[in-house]
Design an enzyme around this catalytic site. Structure first.
Site, PDB file in Angstrom:
ATOM      1  CG  HIS B  60      -3.161   3.579  -1.699  1.00 12.83           C
ATOM      2  ND1 HIS B  60      -4.479   3.784  -1.997  1.00 12.83           N
ATOM      3  CD2 HIS B  60      -3.095   3.378  -0.361  1.00 12.83           C
ATOM      4  CE1 HIS B  60      -5.187   3.704  -0.878  1.00 12.83           C
ATOM      5  NE2 HIS B  60      -4.382   3.467   0.131  1.00 12.83           N
ATOM      6  CG  LEU B  63       2.248   8.738 -10.029  1.00  6.28           C
ATOM      7  CD1 LEU B  63       3.750   8.763  -9.762  1.00  6.28           C
ATOM      8  CD2 LEU B  63       1.681  10.148  -9.996  1.00  6.28           C
ATOM      9  NE  ARG B  64      -4.901   5.751 -13.892  1.00  2.00           N
ATOM     10  CZ  ARG B  64      -5.429   4.878 -13.052  1.00  2.00           C
ATOM     11  NH1 ARG B  64      -4.825   3.720 -12.816  1.00  2.00           N
ATOM     12  NH2 ARG B  64      -6.573   5.120 -12.466  1.00  2.00           N
ATOM     13  CG  ASP B 305      -7.593   4.589  -3.827  1.00  2.00           C
ATOM     14  OD1 ASP B 305      -6.565   3.928  -3.981  1.00  2.00           O
ATOM     15  OD2 ASP B 305      -8.693   4.261  -4.319  1.00  2.00           O
ATOM     16  CG  PHE B 323     -14.454   0.429  -9.715  1.00  2.00           C
ATOM     17  CD1 PHE B 323     -15.615   0.548  -8.960  1.00  2.00           C
ATOM     18  CD2 PHE B 323     -14.296  -0.689 -10.516  1.00  2.00           C
ATOM     19  CE1 PHE B 323     -16.597  -0.426  -9.004  1.00  2.00           C
ATOM     20  CE2 PHE B 323     -15.273  -1.676 -10.566  1.00  2.00           C
ATOM     21  CZ  PHE B 323     -16.428  -1.541  -9.807  1.00  2.00           C
TER      22      PHE B 323
END
Lengths: 315, 425
Positions: B60, B63-64, B305, B323
């Site tokens: 996971h 990549l936005r 992550d 976060f």
């Protein structure tokens, strides 16, 4: 005396040694003594500019810092903004740096988020004094509580001090615990289990859930305000029930030590943490605390300025 | 026919218990031979002193793309992945818009092809727009290439929705990925609840917030026969629960992040917003349990992550910042420093957690050095010491608590389909 002080920032009593705390208290006592002899105004901070950077509402702390700065001859400027109104554009760091660029020497910072004054020291060249950050610390309040106790009793060491109420959300509680422990007091935190934070005993305090059980052994009782604005959800069933178990009444005063001192950091909720007759009664030193706050803040700003001058002159 | 020889490296293939000084031959982008011989090839890469590993697989990564281009993009994120030794990554669907439909999943694949760096497997949303209320188009997402389903940081709060998602995903032969966290217990929380949250005055997230959902999701996996994969587990009881469930044959797997292994809640005394992660950094007893879980095989995988953020988003008050850590470029070095240098795991066991194990969880044919497979490789210098400097990051996110830290081991070359796509000077 001055050799025991080299801090440009006062962020919390956790960081300060017993000697440093005593230095501030002694310096505050000197200012108070001078004021008693009519020497209330000084020019020690002439030419120094102090900004009150308040991201959270405050009346007495801001007024007290303002007055302290002016009594020392400093120029003061206020910047007040709700943290929320900044959140869309400029960051609080940008705000502070802009104000610094106007030629400010020290920032008095109040913020609803813990750690913010500490983060500002990483980005600013000014001195930073924490005027209350979230639920972390409120060092000058802790200092004025210590000052008031020492003034009334002549000492801190060996006294038993109870902090009563909302320990979880209280920055005053944390500053009190660090300061009182460092100066040798025994500290009991007392409140409903929901408002006693995790692992608090590791700070060297005792925990009690019943005010009635600790009344007889305490020399000082500091009644923390119930922080309605910080509470999420239900921490206790009702204000009525809270007052029944933890409210300071004249009936409880009668069962306490005959010379018990009652402190409250204010603003107080009359009828909740304490009844009006206690607040205005002979055991209460609430107004002395407010008076002493001025001298403690004068001492703090004065020492910070000394440290700043030292830092500027020594390469 | 284009041929390449990777000569003299320590070839580690955890899937086949291989760990030997050997030569690896690539023909037309495919692993042709692993041999002691030195065949003549068009190209030779000298790998003495280096580890030759299957390319790393990350379960996971954010990549936005689309919608968060100030934080990362497919090109910057996949290039950063190569610099971290990763040749296949699964992309989190918490983009804007959310990857909750087939077109969005196909866009993720298209963007990765345009970038031309590492392989990208899209993860689809479990619920529409991550709202936790109704299932996303799971079947269409799978048809569009989604390798699994997740609502990213938002644990599905409704046990009923989670149950149906597991049943439906089982039919599609895909796992459900979940960051286990009870929203009511963690609401407003900023760090691990314990001594340091009390001292720092930062609202705590108790370990129980995670453990409640770990227990629930294991029960639902047992009920449905579906595969639940727990992302970023962080507590001792989570490891215990996982061990028990695996012993019963329940289809549950789990991963941890490098930062949860390398740091504790004590590090937050600096109020460094780069330490704000979900779940929060825990206390030492929990970290010890995670490491033990990796050693005994209870925890299946390590995932970076990777959660990159533009610097202005992390330069705020602690409660205002999002976060996450930009972690993909430091992931291998951080875990090698903590676990291998720390004498807790050897290289083959560490690489198993970063290659074949995550590939199996995702159900993809990757993470091994099987003959005939596309040559996806990472060449690692295990002796290198280097200091993290975010100015050299390929990721747009410079939000790392490891800035300025010296780490052991470094990825020197990353090869995808036989092509050297990343090479460090």
């Amino acid at each position: 005396m001055k050799s025991t002080w080299s801090r440009r920032h006062v962020l919390g009593l956790e960081d300060l040694s017993a000697a440093e705390i005593t230095t501030i208290l002694d310096e505050a006592a000197r200012f108070k003594e001078m004021a008693r002899h009519g020497e209330a105004r000084h020019s020690l901070l002439k030419g120094v500019t102090i900004c009150n950077l308040f991201f959270e509402p405050s009346t007495r702390t801001k007024t007290s810092f303002n007055l302290a700065a002016r009594r020392l001859g400093a120029d003061t400027v206020d910047f007040t903004a709700a943290a929320s109104s900044l959140s869309k554009g400029e960051t609080f760091i940008d705000t502070a740096r802009n104000i610094e660029a106007m030629g400010v020497d020290h920032m008095v910072v109040r913020h609803s988020t813990s750690g913010t004054p500490f983060l500002l020291t990483k980005h600013l060249g000014t001195g930073v004094v924490n005027a209350g950050d979230g639920t972390h610390e409120h060092p000058t309040q802790g200092l004025l509580d210590l000052f008031t106790i020492r003034e009334q009793r002549g000492r801190i060491e060996g006294l038993t001090v109870a902090l009563v109420g909302d320990i979880l959300h209280s920055r005053v509680a944390r500053s009190n615990i660090w300061g009182l422990k460092k100066l040798g007091a025994k500290v009991i935190v007392c409140g409903p289990a929901t408002l006693i934070p995790a692992e608090i005993r590791q700070l060297g305090v005792e925990v009690s859930y019943r005010l009635d059980e600790i009344l007889e052994q305490t020399d000082v009782i500091n009644l923390l305000r119930i922080q309605f604005e910080r509470q999420r959800g239900a921490f206790f069933p009702s204000i009525y029930e809270y007052a029944q178990f933890y409210g300071m009444t004249s009936e409880r005063i009668a069962r306490a030590k005959s010379d018990v001192l009652i402190l409250a950091p204010g603003p107080i909720n009359r009828g909740v943490e304490l009844t009006p007759d206690v607040a205005d009664g002979p055991h209460s030193v609430i107004l002395d605390q407010v008076t002493n706050g001025l001298f403690v803040r004068m001492a703090t700003l004065y020492l910070m300025q000394l440290a700043r001058e030292q830092a500027l002159t020594t390469p | 026919m284009a041929t390449m020889l990777i000569q003299g490296g320590r070839v580690i293939d955890p899937a086949h218990q291989l760990d030997q000084l050997l030569n690896l031959v690539i023909e037309d982008g495919v692993i042709a031979e692993i041999t002691t011989g030195i065949p003549r090839t068009d190209e030779v890469i000298m790998a003495q002193g280096m580890i030759v590993s299957p390319g790393l697989v990350d379960l996971h990564v954010a990549l936005r793309d689309p919608g968060g281009e100030e934080d990362e993009g497919t090109a910057s994120g996949t290039k950063a992945a190569l610099a971290g030794g990763f040749t296949t990554i699964a992309a989190l669907p918490d983009t804007n818009p959310v990857v909750d439909n087939r077109a969005s999943a196909e866009f993720v694949i298209l963007q990765a092809e345009r970038a031309g760096y590492c392989r990208v497997v899209p993860l689809g949303a479990i619920t529409r727009n991550h709202q936790g209320e109704e299932l996303a188009d799971l079947g269409q997402l799978a048809a569009g290439g989604a390798g699994g389903f997740t609502d990213a940081n938002r644990a599905v709060q409704s046990a009923e929705i989670m149950r149906r998602a597991l049943e439906y995903a089982r039919m599609l032969n895909r796992p459900i990925f979940a960051v286990p966290q009870d929203a009511t217990l963690s609401a407003g929380g900023l760090m691990h609840e314990g001594y340091y949250s009390t001292v720092l005055g930062l609202r705590g997230i108790p370990a129980a917030a995670e453990e409640i959902i770990v227990g629930r999701d294991i029960a639902l996996a047992e009920l449905t026969g579906g595969h639940v994969h727990l992302m970023n587990i962080s507590t001792r009881n989570s490891v215990e629960e996982l061990k028990r469930a695996k012993g019963m044959g329940i289809r549950v797997t789990a991963d941890v992040t490098p930062h949860h292994l390398a740091m504790t809640d004590a590090s937050l005394v600096t109020y460094d917003t780069n330490l704000k992660v979900l779940p929060p950094l825990r206390s030492q007893e929990h970290v010890d349990a995670l490491i033990e879980g990796l050693r005994d095989g209870t925890i299946d995988s390590i995932s970076s992550d990777h959660r990159p953020f533009a610097s202005e988003k992390k330069s705020r008050e602690f409660d205002q910042v999002p976060f996450g850590v930009s972690s993909i470029e430091t992931a291998l070095a951080v875990v090698a420093t903590v676990l291998v240098d720390g004498g807790l795991l050897d290289w083959p066991d560490l690489l198993r957690l970063l290659t074949v194990n995550p590939a199996k969880i995702l159900g993809i044919d990757a993470g091994t050095l099987d003959i005939g497979r596309p040559a996806d490789l990472a060449l690692i210098d295990p002796a290198a010491h280097w200091t993290v400097d975010t100015r050299q990051f390929f990721s747009r996110g410079h939000n790392t608590p490891f800035q300025g830290k010296t780490l052991r081991s470094r990825v020197m070359k990353t090869i995808v389909g036989g092509e050297v796509r990343f090479s460090r000077q």
